[in-house]
Design an enzyme around this catalytic site. Structure first.
Site, PDB file in Angstrom:
ATOM      1  N   HIS A   1       0.680   5.183   6.173  1.00  8.49           N
ATOM      2  CA  HIS A   1       0.358   5.556   4.791  1.00  8.49           C
ATOM      3  C   HIS A   1       0.527   7.055   4.563  1.00  8.49           C
ATOM      4  O   HIS A   1       0.256   7.865   5.441  1.00  8.49           O
ATOM      5  CB  HIS A   1      -1.073   5.125   4.459  1.00  8.49           C
ATOM      6  CG  HIS A   1      -1.264   3.644   4.573  1.00  8.49           C
ATOM      7  ND1 HIS A   1      -1.838   3.069   5.680  1.00  8.49           N
ATOM      8  CD2 HIS A   1      -0.929   2.631   3.731  1.00  8.49           C
ATOM      9  CE1 HIS A   1      -1.867   1.753   5.524  1.00  8.49           C
ATOM     10  NE2 HIS A   1      -1.319   1.468   4.344  1.00  8.49           N
TER      11      HIS A   1
ATOM     12  N   GLU B   1      -5.690   9.439  11.809  1.00 11.06           N
ATOM     13  CA  GLU B   1      -4.308   9.423  12.287  1.00 11.06           C
ATOM     14  C   GLU B   1      -3.689   8.103  11.858  1.00 11.06           C
ATOM     15  O   GLU B   1      -3.984   7.054  12.422  1.00 11.06           O
ATOM     16  CB  GLU B   1      -4.245   9.590  13.811  1.00 11.06           C
ATOM     17  CG  GLU B   1      -4.748  10.938  14.290  1.00 11.06           C
ATOM     18  CD  GLU B   1      -4.637  11.109  15.795  1.00 11.06           C
ATOM     19  OE1 GLU B   1      -4.129  10.164  16.464  1.00 11.06           O
ATOM     20  OE2 GLU B   1      -5.060  12.161  16.304  1.00 11.06           O
TER      21      GLU B   1
ATOM     22  N   SER C   1       0.807  -1.228   0.000  1.00  7.31           N
ATOM     23  CA  SER C   1       0.000   0.000   0.000  1.00  7.31           C
ATOM     24  C   SER C   1       0.833   1.268   0.000  1.00  7.31           C
ATOM     25  O   SER C   1       0.341   2.330  -0.399  1.00  7.31           O
ATOM     26  CB  SER C   1      -0.933   0.017   1.215  1.00  7.31           C
ATOM     27  OG  SER C   1      -0.174  -0.100   2.416  1.00  7.31           O
TER      28      SER C   1
END
Length: 369
Positions: A339, A335, A155
């Site tokens: 990422h 939060e 990701s």
């Protein structure tokens, strides 16, 4: 128009010879195969100058322009400028792949920017924005033999979906930093480990397309740590074994593998130093690079330096840290210490490019903008 080339003249005047005219009223429909998406905010002006492609323009304030093309690699040439006003234009290829980042032109200045994209799903979708965006002309040409840079990862690398904006992976930002000679083929996917990426057949997709002299960047580790059987690997054994399959497969096909250590998460110790949440996975990648003679981009080392320079508070600006109401897609706030938001992904992509230059990855280093 042909099956390998498309040309568009934007604005209100007559179309230049060999170009299809695009006005604000040119809404996409399948029979034409091109046009602005419904709801796009587009205006146009005719400056009545003598040069056909520069005499008029569209102002795509928040607009998406779609062209139906066969799947494959393409080089796009965009003419951007205005005779009487300054412009500021950002262009992305859906989903959120940054191609042109805030291009500025002065009154009377016209810039032709050439970028590369990979079409999937039978179309190219270009998203325009900026403080004062302009588009005068667009040419699309098939580039089946262009050098491709494939990305296999998780990701932190992948093209994040548009409904997750400003979520972004660093691979999503890379095209804006490399010349049009390189096609970014981002096959990274959220939640995948070096193991699950292979077991799901995602590496086979790369093997079906990669050509001799292409590059394959490999960044896994975040999810190899996870305890589930589908993803978990052991750093000194199965992790290395799976990564070797990427390296060996690329070399068997005449391509160039490059190992990338995982970007650090934003977790600081009390003394302000960054904690290594990846444990021995980082060392395993470095060891494997040495054992196999594979080039290494040590993104873990680079992000450690960057995050420690910024410190615990300022480093939040790189990650998905948003207050209530700050991000439209996350109205309740968020939060996230793993990422990146778009500006952070741009910074990390910049580190990758710096490492390409530093370690002398040829010819990629020659194609840095």
């Amino acid at each position: 128009m042909s099956s390998t080339s498309w040309r568009f003249d934007f604005g209100l005047g007559d179309a230049a010879e060999g170009y299809a005219k695009v006005t604000p009223a040119t809404v996409y429909n399948p029979s034409a195969g091109f046009g602005f998406a419904e709801g796009s905010a587009v205006a146009a002006r005719d400056r009545r100058e003598p040069e056909p492609l520069k005499q008029d323009l569209c102002i795509p304030a928040e607009a998406e322009f779609r062209v139906d093309v066969p799947d494959g690699s393409y080089q796009l040439s965009l003419l951007i400028g205005d005779w009487i006003l300054p412009s500021h234009t950002t262009v992305k290829a859906s989903p959120g792949r940054l191609l042109i980042n805030g291009l500025r032109t002065s009154p009377g200045q016209f810039v032709r920017e050439t970028v590369s994209v990979r079409a999937r799903g039978g179309y190219i979708r270009l998203q325009f924005s900026g403080q004062a965006p302009r588009i005068n002309a667009l040419e699309i040409n098939a580039a089946p033999h262009a050098l491709s840079l494939f990305l296999a990862g998780d990701s932190t690398v992948t093209d994040q979906p548009e409904d997750g904006y400003p979520y972004a992976g660093w691979g999503q930002m890379l095209a804006s930093m490399l010349k049009h000679d390189v096609i970014i083929a981002n096959e990274a996917a959220s939640g995948r480990s070096s193991k699950s990426f292979i077991e799901e057949g995602r590496l086979d997709v790369i093997w079906n397309e990669i050509k001799p002299n292409d590059f394959l960047f490999i960044q896994f580790g975040h999810n190899d740590q996870k305890p589930d059987e589908e993803r978990h690997t052991e750093p000194s054994t199965t992790y290395k074994e799976y990564l070797r399959r990427y390296i060996d497969g690329a070399r068997e096909r005449g391509a160039h593998p490059v190992l990338v250590t995982s970007v650090h998460r934003r977790f600081f110790a009390e003394d302000g130093t960054l904690q290594n949440t990846h444990g021995s996975y980082l060392d395993a990648v470095r060891e494997l690079a040495e054992e196999t003679g594979t080039p290494l981009i040590d993104l873990a080392a680079r992000t450690k330096t960057l995050l420690e320079e910024l410190g615990p508070e300022d480093s939040k600006q790189l990650f998905m840290w948003g207050a209530r109401g700050e991000f439209a897609n996350f109205p309740g706030g968020i939060e996230d210490n793993t990422h990146f938001q778009e500006q952070g992904a741009i910074r990390i992509a910049g580190l990758v490019v710096e490492e390409i230059r530093r370690i002398g990855l040829w010819p990629l280093a020659m194609y840095i903008r």
